[in-house]
Design an enzyme around this catalytic site. Structure first.
Site, PDB file in Angstrom:
ATOM      1  N   ARG A 149     -33.380  86.526  76.535  1.00 24.86           N
ATOM      2  CA  ARG A 149     -32.338  85.480  77.260  1.00 24.86           C
ATOM      3  C   ARG A 149     -33.200  84.578  77.977  1.00 24.86           C
ATOM      4  O   ARG A 149     -32.728  83.467  77.832  1.00 24.86           O
ATOM      5  CB  ARG A 149     -31.890  86.456  78.431  1.00 24.86           C
TER       6      ARG A 149
ATOM      7  N   TYR B 190     -46.776  94.492  75.616  1.00 21.14           N
ATOM      8  CA  TYR B 190     -46.476  93.638  76.979  1.00 21.14           C
ATOM      9  C   TYR B 190     -45.389  94.174  77.529  1.00 21.14           C
ATOM     10  O   TYR B 190     -45.577  94.508  78.983  1.00 21.14           O
ATOM     11  CB  TYR B 190     -46.321  92.231  76.364  1.00 21.14           C
TER      12      TYR B 190
ATOM     13  N   PHE C  52     -28.051 103.969  89.682  1.00 18.51           N
ATOM     14  CA  PHE C  52     -29.165 102.750  89.801  1.00 18.51           C
ATOM     15  C   PHE C  52     -29.789 102.527  88.386  1.00 18.51           C
ATOM     16  O   PHE C  52     -30.411 101.820  87.988  1.00 18.51           O
ATOM     17  CB  PHE C  52     -30.414 103.702  90.580  1.00 18.51           C
TER      18      PHE C  52
ATOM     19  N   ARG D  70     -44.560  79.262  78.207  1.00 16.41           N
ATOM     20  CA  ARG D  70     -44.778  80.851  77.797  1.00 16.41           C
ATOM     21  C   ARG D  70     -44.041  81.234  76.411  1.00 16.41           C
ATOM     22  O   ARG D  70     -43.149  80.541  76.246  1.00 16.41           O
ATOM     23  CB  ARG D  70     -44.192  81.671  78.927  1.00 16.41           C
TER      24      ARG D  70
HETATM   25  C1  PS7 Z   1     -39.008  98.929  90.779  1.00 16.97           C
HETATM   26  C2  PS7 Z   1     -36.613  98.832  90.594  1.00 16.97           C
HETATM   27  C3  PS7 Z   1     -35.053 103.476  85.067  1.00 16.97           C
HETATM   28  C4  PS7 Z   1     -36.467 104.658  83.549  1.00 16.97           C
HETATM   29  C5  PS7 Z   1     -40.368  93.144  89.750  1.00 16.97           C
HETATM   30  C6  PS7 Z   1     -36.308  98.743  86.052  1.00 16.97           C
HETATM   31  C7  PS7 Z   1     -40.797  90.934  85.681  1.00 16.97           C
HETATM   32  C8  PS7 Z   1     -36.653  93.466  83.232  1.00 16.97           C
HETATM   33  O1  PS7 Z   1     -39.465  88.178  84.428  1.00 16.97           O
HETATM   34  O2  PS7 Z   1     -36.405  89.932  87.764  1.00 16.97           O
HETATM   35  O3  PS7 Z   1     -38.383  87.273  86.430  1.00 16.97           O
HETATM   36  O4  PS7 Z   1     -37.295  87.005  84.439  1.00 16.97           O
HETATM   37  O5  PS7 Z   1     -34.984  89.295  85.646  1.00 16.97           O
HETATM   38  C9  PS7 Z   1     -38.003  97.265  89.719  1.00 16.97           C
HETATM   39  C10 PS7 Z   1     -36.644 102.198  83.605  1.00 16.97           C
HETATM   40  C11 PS7 Z   1     -41.052  94.416  87.727  1.00 16.97           C
HETATM   41  C12 PS7 Z   1     -37.611  97.802  84.466  1.00 16.97           C
HETATM   42  C13 PS7 Z   1     -39.998  93.115  85.034  1.00 16.97           C
HETATM   43  C14 PS7 Z   1     -39.295  96.556  89.230  1.00 16.97           C
HETATM   44  C15 PS7 Z   1     -36.204 100.908  83.923  1.00 16.97           C
HETATM   45  C16 PS7 Z   1     -42.092  93.535  87.569  1.00 16.97           C
HETATM   46  C17 PS7 Z   1     -37.433  96.490  84.814  1.00 16.97           C
HETATM   47  C18 PS7 Z   1     -39.082  95.224  88.974  1.00 16.97           C
HETATM   48  C19 PS7 Z   1     -37.527 100.199  84.370  1.00 16.97           C
HETATM   49  C20 PS7 Z   1     -42.331  92.932  86.079  1.00 16.97           C
HETATM   50  C21 PS7 Z   1     -36.769  92.483  86.422  1.00 16.97           C
HETATM   51  C22 PS7 Z   1     -37.961  95.289  83.934  1.00 16.97           C
HETATM   52  O6  PS7 Z   1     -36.334  91.376  85.615  1.00 16.97           O
HETATM   53  O7  PS7 Z   1     -37.596  89.352  85.469  1.00 16.97           O
HETATM   54  C23 PS7 Z   1     -37.711  98.458  90.149  1.00 16.97           C
HETATM   55  C24 PS7 Z   1     -35.949 103.238  84.024  1.00 16.97           C
HETATM   56  C25 PS7 Z   1     -39.929  94.289  88.672  1.00 16.97           C
HETATM   57  C26 PS7 Z   1     -37.131  98.628  84.831  1.00 16.97           C
HETATM   58  C27 PS7 Z   1     -41.092  92.403  85.559  1.00 16.97           C
HETATM   59  C28 PS7 Z   1     -38.649  92.947  84.731  1.00 16.97           C
HETATM   60  C29 PS7 Z   1     -37.724  93.406  85.484  1.00 16.97           C
HETATM   61  C30 PS7 Z   1     -37.787  94.014  84.372  1.00 16.97           C
HETATM   62  P1  PS7 Z   1     -38.131  87.739  85.252  1.00 16.97           P
HETATM   63  P2  PS7 Z   1     -36.287  89.787  86.131  1.00 16.97           P
HETATM   64 MN    MN Z   2     -43.533  87.635  84.678  1.00 13.80          MN
HETATM   65 MN    MN Z   3     -36.201  85.057  84.790  1.00 15.31          MN
END
Ligand code: PS7
Ligand code: MN
Ligand code: MN
Ligand code: MN
Ligand code: MN
Ligand code: MN
Length: 357
Positions: A197, A150, A267, A207
């Protein structure tokens, strides 16, 4: 090298940046500091995935509607004028005006567009598989392998897409593309921290992302985690989840060593610094069972400063928080020894990277 230029921005792009600020607490600032070449592609990548996640998270959308929405989102992102007005989520305004994202997606370079689309296909289908499984077949994630699969769908794939964008724009070391497990660890570490968290919030929403393989060692029934009678066991369960997340730290530091450009380094490093500080805050913290805990503004600022320098300073951030976890470790915890060894190994790894005089 600077960055946003509101004077030449179209109205739809300005609207995209407004959505970025509206929907992201952690990423909006770092994304907007990105090198000009990747600023817009990564903003749109973020908004597409945020749109997808808003659908995934919305428990008011019936499954027979949600599944096709998730699976077809990569086609949806091509349809001029597409909007969605049936979400009740906090970020629903993004879906209600999603046409602006679609308009801007059509303007970016083809290689960047193709990467975003490819990741959207994979993530949408992964989310749909889990939505189908968890509601119809069984109750939540069972094994650690399922948990990690997941995390792969919702974060490992984001990392893969970002790494491909870095390499494609020549802002990242091409060798990173040959080390997919480093990229995967970057995503796993962030997503696991988020899941640990959000325990209480996700429980209230019905969930469950903690794998049964872990929580069943501490309590008999999932709901017992939230019963004050089982506080001690619940805290030990969170400890084991933290221990599991810590297995990714060395690979994360290794990945960050491969960054070649300052804005890209910042970043990737800032969210990692926030994650290790968050893990320390969650570790043995009973508040996690009652509400969503967050690091203080002051700590966040300090991490922001230290993470935007170089590999040495981000290693110092990791070293500091690993030491605090180590110091907080409790001999009555069944994982006391494992946690102690894990912390010592990470401290040793950092020590070999940067020996102390
Ligand atoms: C394209 C920057 C840098 C190699 C929306 C960044 C939810 C933790 O579930 O909003 O609402 O509590 O607090 C970000 C790796 C993904 C993983 C993932 C896209 C790092 C949709 C972020 C962010 C890879 C699925 C945000 C994973 O947490 O979540 C961009 C390298 C989105 C990264 C989700 C979560 C991100 C997350 P929630 P949050
Ligand atoms: Mn989600
Ligand atoms: Mn959240
Ligand atoms: Mn979410
Ligand atoms: Mn509406
Ligand atoms: Mn979450």
């Amino acid at each position: 090298v600077h960055r946003r230029d509101p004077s030449t921005e179209s109205e739809t792009l300005a609207e995209c940046f407004r959505f970025l600020n509206l929907t992201s607490r952690s990423f909006s600032a770092v994304i907007q500091e990105l090198n000009h070449e990747l600023l817009v592609p990564i903003t749109l990548f973020y908004l597409v995935l945020r749109g997808l996640d808003t659908i995934e998270d919305d428990m008011h959308i019936p499954l027979d509607k949600k599944i096709p929405l998730l699976r077809n989102f990569h086609n949806t992102m091509d349809i001029d004028g597409w909007q969605f007005h049936e979400s009740k989520e906090k970020d629903r305004e993004l879906l209600e005006k999603f046409d602006v994202v679609i308009t801007e997606l059509k303007k970016i370079k083809k290689p960047y567009y193709d990467i975003i689309k490819d990741m959207t296909i994979k993530m949408g289908n992964g989310m749909a598989d889990y939505a189908e499984n968890s509601e119809m077949i069984k109750n939540g994630v069972q094994t650690i392998d399922e948990y990690e699969l997941y995390c792969h769908y919702v974060a490992g794939l984001v990392g893969e897409g970002l790494t491909r964008l870095f390499v494609s724009s020549e802002l990242g070391n091409p060798k990173l593309a040959e080390r997919p497990s480093l990229t995967e660890s970057m995503g796993q570490f962030l997503q696991k921290t988020n899941i640990i968290r959000d325990l209480h919030e996700d429980w209230q929403d019905g969930r469950r992302w903690y794998p049964k393989e872990i929580w069943s060692k501490h309590v008999d029934k999932w709901d017992d985690l939230f019963d004050p009678k089982h506080r001690e066991q619940a805290i030990n369960c969170i400890s084991e989840m933290v221990l599991d997340a810590l297995k990714h730290t060395e690979e994360c530091l290794f990945y960050m060593a491969g960054m070649r450009e300052q804005s890209v380094f910042n970043f990737v490093a800032i969210p990692q610094g926030m994650a290790i500080a968050t893990l320390e805050l969650l570790f043995r913290n009973p508040d996690v069972l009652e509400r969503n805990v967050k690091i203080t503004k002051g700590d966040a600022c300090q991490i922001m400063v230290e993470s935007t320098q170089n590999l040495f300073t981000i290693c110092e951030v990791f070293r500091r928080y690993i030491r605090r976890i180590h110091a907080k470790n409790d001999p009555r915890d069944p994982n006391y020894l494992n946690i102690s060894v894990r912390c010592a190994k990470i401290e040793q790894f950092i020590e070999t990277l940067y020996p102390r005089q």
